[in-house]
Design an enzyme around this catalytic site. Structure first.
Site, short mmCIF file in Angstrom:
data_model
loop_
_atom_site.label_atom_id
_atom_site.label_comp_id
_atom_site.label_asym_id
_atom_site.label_seq_id
_atom_site.Cartn_x
_atom_site.Cartn_y
_atom_site.Cartn_z
N LYS A 197 31.53 31.97 43.62
CA LYS A 197 31.38 32.96 45.30
C LYS A 197 30.30 33.55 46.01
CE LYS A 197 34.20 35.84 47.76
NZ LYS A 197 35.83 37.13 47.81
N GLU A 203 26.57 32.73 33.86
CA GLU A 203 26.71 31.78 33.04
C GLU A 203 26.67 30.47 33.91
OE1 GLU A 203 28.58 34.82 33.74
OE2 GLU A 203 29.86 35.29 32.03
N GLY A 256 37.66 35.24 44.58
CA GLY A 256 37.57 34.28 43.47
C GLY A 256 38.73 34.25 42.89
N ARG A 257 40.07 35.40 42.85
CA ARG A 257 40.78 34.61 41.65
C ARG A 257 42.26 33.77 42.40
NH1 ARG A 257 39.79 39.69 41.79
NH2 ARG A 257 41.00 41.11 42.07
N GLU A 342 43.49 40.61 36.14
CA GLU A 342 42.27 40.94 36.72
C GLU A 342 42.92 41.63 38.25
OE1 GLU A 342 37.97 39.08 36.57
OE2 GLU A 342 39.00 38.80 39.07
N HIS A 373 57.98 27.06 17.22
CA HIS A 373 57.58 26.98 16.06
C HIS A 373 56.66 27.86 15.87
CE1 HIS A 373 59.88 23.53 15.69
NE2 HIS A 373 59.53 23.10 17.41
N LYS A 483 29.30 43.08 31.90
CA LYS A 483 27.89 42.57 32.88
C LYS A 483 26.63 43.19 32.69
CE LYS A 483 30.64 39.91 36.17
NZ LYS A 483 30.83 39.91 37.69
O1 F6P Z 1 33.37 38.56 36.41
C1 F6P Z 1 34.51 38.63 37.56
C2 F6P Z 1 34.66 37.48 38.22
O2 F6P Z 1 34.11 38.26 39.61
C3 F6P Z 1 35.75 36.60 39.00
O3 F6P Z 1 36.65 37.88 40.01
C4 F6P Z 1 35.23 35.91 39.25
O4 F6P Z 1 36.87 34.42 39.55
C5 F6P Z 1 34.32 35.47 38.80
O5 F6P Z 1 33.94 36.43 38.24
C6 F6P Z 1 33.44 34.66 38.89
O6 F6P Z 1 32.39 35.08 40.08
P1 F6P Z 1 31.91 33.68 41.05
O7 F6P Z 1 33.07 32.94 41.57
O8 F6P Z 1 31.08 34.46 42.35
O9 F6P Z 1 30.33 32.81 40.25
#
Ligand code: F6P
Length: 510
Positions: A197, A203, A256-257, A342, A373, A483
């Site tokens: 987003k 990452e 995002g979620r 979240e 199990h 972060k």
């Molecule tokens: O660190 C949490 C977060 O902001 C989530 O809410 C989001 O889905 C994820 O990181 C990834 O963010 P982006 O889509 O901006 O890379």
């Protein structure tokens, strides 16, 4: 006390709490709490909440709580595209992606989807050359929805089937994740989707750079020509090197979620084909309309939230468990963990006051029958009360002998019955206390449409829970501190506590 619903909570706390056995003996639990939700032409989903402790008195008190919390107004604001995320000054318009919401936002989503559909169809048609593999890099909401959806809906079955393009969702910065994808892909036939987003997440950006290097090192001269960006920050994607024609944007007002339905769903559309992705959106839209237009207990996500609140706030349950008796939904608990924890793992109300009760429980789970199990011992005889959701499909996903599916479903329903009934024994070690709650979601079949409705149900359930607790489910400031400390470590020059310093030194990170 901070909340404007304190009186309703006090009323709820004072109510008698009959056992499930007493409730089943008293009245028609199914008529009250088990409903079939119709999707289209005979396809539907049963939502059976009868094995929860909701009774008429609690329902009435929870409905009064919802009124006092302004549920109808907050729901109207959600669908109107008003600011429902006050700490970030944003709307939360994921439903507009499904065609239900503010007109302008629906029109914008429609336009973005048209661009996405054209891109998907062009790629299937060979516009990028032969594409057999897609590496999708993203994390959190930019990965969990795509990974779950592709795994649920595009598995190879006994007849072959499977995905139109082989999708690998890579989220972790740990290079092992990306190396596994590289090992499974032919670079000459691989494209990259960068899903973020913000287009700044470390990452995702690091993984994307490494895919570019891998493509180049393996003979793809124009590696950026193989990239599609899925983002609400198109200018950043262009700056990073993606050609404007391959940037698939979505609106800043999609969280995002909650972004599976936007261009973040690109790998799902690539794997399934556009018509199936459109069905997924439509399934969610059917649930949106139900949630928007239904009041009180008949509203299925709100009903589920009543039960969630009953267990969290009135019975002190710190966790809730989800077991899909369906291998295709193995990633559902991971997805729900982000959605619920979240969103609702908060300690302050909309107004910034401390909450006056617990908020989101810890969501966990697995697949049946495997989990039986492994962890069900605790559910049946442990000292924790854990409300459980079971999810299953009447139609099997496999083509093997029918006994596989029959045994699977028998076990699913047996667990709910056993948790509730329990069993007395003279030997305490062999006694089952019973009176343990569960809910069952039974799909006619796992299809793009029922899957869309299932996920939208959980989104609305999460929102309804937030409204009842008077918290904002749409921000996530809790993820920021770690972060920023990681960035300080990377930059060097900052001292930390003795333990952290020693670990960094021993690992050679500084
Ligand atoms: O660190 C949490 C977060 O902001 C989530 O809410 C989001 O889905 C994820 O990181 C990834 O963010 P982006 O889509 O901006 O890379």
């Amino acid at each position: 006390m901070a909340n404007s619903t304190s009186a309703q909570w006090e009323r709820l706390k004072a109510l008698a709490k009959p056992t499930l056995g007493e409730l089943f003996a008293e009245g028609d639990r199914l008529a009250m709490l088990s409903d079939r939700f119709e999707l289209e032409e005979g396809e539907g989903i049963r939502f059976d909440w009868s094995k929860t402790h909701l009774d008429a008195a609690h329902v009435e008190a929870f409905e009064a709580l919802a009124d006092a919390a302004g549920f109808a107004e907050r729901r109207a604001a959600l669908f109107a595209g008003d600011v429902v995320n006050p700490t970030e000054g944003r709307a939360a318009e994921h439903t507009a992606q499904r065609g239900v919401g503010r007109d302008e936002s629906v029109a914008q989503a429609h336009q973005n989807h048209a661009r996405m559909a054209a891109m998907v169809e062009a790629i299937h048609g060979g516009a990028m050359g032969e594409i057999a593999h897609l590496i999708h890099v993203g994390i959190g909401g930019s990965a969990l929805g795509p990974a779950l959806s592709v795994d649920a809906l595009a598995r190879a079955d006994g007849d072959g089937g499977g995905a139109l393009v082989d999708v690998h969702v890579v989220s972790n910065i740990d290079g092992c994740a990306l190396e596994e994808a590289f090992a499974a892909c032919d670079p000459a036939k691989t494209m990259l989707a960068v899903a973020s987003k913000t287009f700044t997440t470390i990452e995702t950006m690091t993984n994307a750079e490494s895919v570019i290097v891998w493509l180049r090192e393996n003979g793809v001269a124009d590696a950026y020509g193989r990239v599609v960006a899925l983002t609400a920050s198109p200018e950043k994607a262009i700056e990073w090197g993606v050609d404007e024609t391959r940037v698939l944007p979505f609106s800043e007002s999609v969280g995002g979620r909650y972004s599976l339905w936007s261009s973040i769903g690109f790998p799902v559309a690539i794997a399934l084909g556009w018509p199936d992705f459109a069905e997924l959106l439509e399934g969610a839209a059917v649930m949106d309309r139900h949630f928007r237009d239904t009041d009180g207990l008949a509203n299925l996500p709100l009903r589920a939230a009543f039960a969630d609140q009953y267990y969290t706030r009135l019975r002190g349950c710190q966790t809730r468990a989800v077991f899909a008796y369906d291998e295709r939904l193995a990633l559902l608990p991971d997805y729900l963990q982000q959605l619920e924890m979240e969103s609702n793992g908060k300690a302050v109300t909309f107004d910034g006051d401390p909450v006056d009760g617990p908020t989101a429980p810890i969501t966990w789970g697995g697949v049946g029958t495997d989990a039986q199990h492994a962890v069900f011992q605790l559910l049946h005889q442990g000292t924790n009360l854990v409300p459980v959701d079971f999810i299953a499909s009447i139609l099997p996903g496999d083509d093997l002998a029918p006994e596989h599916h029959r045994i699977l479903l028998s076990n699913c329903f047996a667990q709910g019955a056993a948790l509730m009934a329990g069993q007395a024994s003279d030997d305490p070690a062999r006694a089952y206390p019973g009176d343990r709650p569960s809910a069952t979601i039974l799909l006619d079949a796992l299809t793009p449409m029922s899957f869309g409705a299932l996920i939208a149900f959980h989104e609305h359930r999460t929102f309804a829970n937030a409204v009842l607790m008077e918290i904002n489910p749409f921000d996530q400031f809790g993820v920021e501190l770690g972060k920023s400390i990681a960035k300080q470590i990377e930059a060097g020059g900052t001292s930390f506590d003795a333990s952290t310093e020693a670990l960094l030194a021993e690992a050679g990170v500084v």
